[in-house]
Design an enzyme around this catalytic site. Structure first.
Site, PDB file in Angstrom:
ATOM      1  NE  ARG A  47      -5.303  -3.169   5.713  1.00 15.94           N
ATOM      2  CZ  ARG A  47      -5.490  -3.884   4.739  1.00 15.94           C
ATOM      3  NH1 ARG A  47      -6.161  -4.576   4.482  1.00 15.94           N
ATOM      4  NH2 ARG A  47      -4.290  -3.782   3.723  1.00 15.94           N
ATOM      5  CD  GLU A  55      -3.145   3.366   2.496  1.00 15.66           C
ATOM      6  OE1 GLU A  55      -3.960   4.172   3.196  1.00 15.66           O
ATOM      7  OE2 GLU A  55      -2.807   2.301   2.786  1.00 15.66           O
ATOM      8  NE  ARG A  99      -5.206  -2.070  10.881  1.00 13.99           N
ATOM      9  CZ  ARG A  99      -4.598  -1.420   9.712  1.00 13.99           C
ATOM     10  NH1 ARG A  99      -5.097  -0.368   9.074  1.00 13.99           N
ATOM     11  NH2 ARG A  99      -3.604  -2.150   9.191  1.00 13.99           N
TER      12      ARG A  99
END
Length: 160
Positions: A47, A55, A99
């Site tokens: 990330r 999104e 992440r």
């Protein structure tokens, strides 16, 4: 269609090329601000620190304005490429989804996180008011993108 075929051929060719020391090969683009890289025989999800793109794949949300464009640009710029990943002690190593949190550098030295903001594919993102090393630079990049009407900041692109 031809671009997709060319991208596939390029990624297959790149798969056989050695990865330079200190770099990671991007094997998948999840969306505009999240990628997967090869780490030995496994993959890690990365990330990007300090940037949020609209999104485009979250099943809980509709696709947001400019989400597909951001995802497409990250795919075009990173898929099959070797990138340098740098952590930031101010934000930690991983997020709540496990992440990796990283700055992503292109082989030419470009800080991709900042470039995404500067080009108008995303905005500066500070998680829970926690500072990070390039925070002021990223905020300035967003101001510049807005003032210059780049990407999602262009008139009539994301009408509210």
């Amino acid at each position: 269609m031809l671009q997709d075929v060319l991208a596939l051929v390029l990624s297959l060719i790149m798969a056989w090329q050695p990865v330079p020391k200190g770099f990671y090969r991007v094997v998948k683009v999840s969306d505009g601000d999240t990628i997967k890289v090869a780490v030995g025989s496994k993959t890690e999800t990365v990330r990007f620190i300090g940037v949020d793109t609209p999104e485009s794949v979250d099943p809980r949300r509709p696709v947001q304005c400019y989400g597909k464009e951001a995802s497409k640009k990250t795919t075009e710029m990173l898929l099959g490429k070797d990138v340098k990943l740098v952590s930031d002690v101010l934000v930690g190593d991983r997020d709540i989804y496990k992440r990796w949190l990283r700055y992503v550098y292109l082989p030419n030295g470009t800080l991709y996180n900042k470039w995404l903001i500067s080009a108008g594919y995303g905005h500066e993102y500070t998680y829970k008011n926690n500072p990070y090393n390039f925070q002021e630079e990223f905020k300035q990049a967003e101001r510049d993108a807005r003032e210059r009407s780049r990407g999602l900041w262009a008139p009539d692109v994301c009408i509210k």
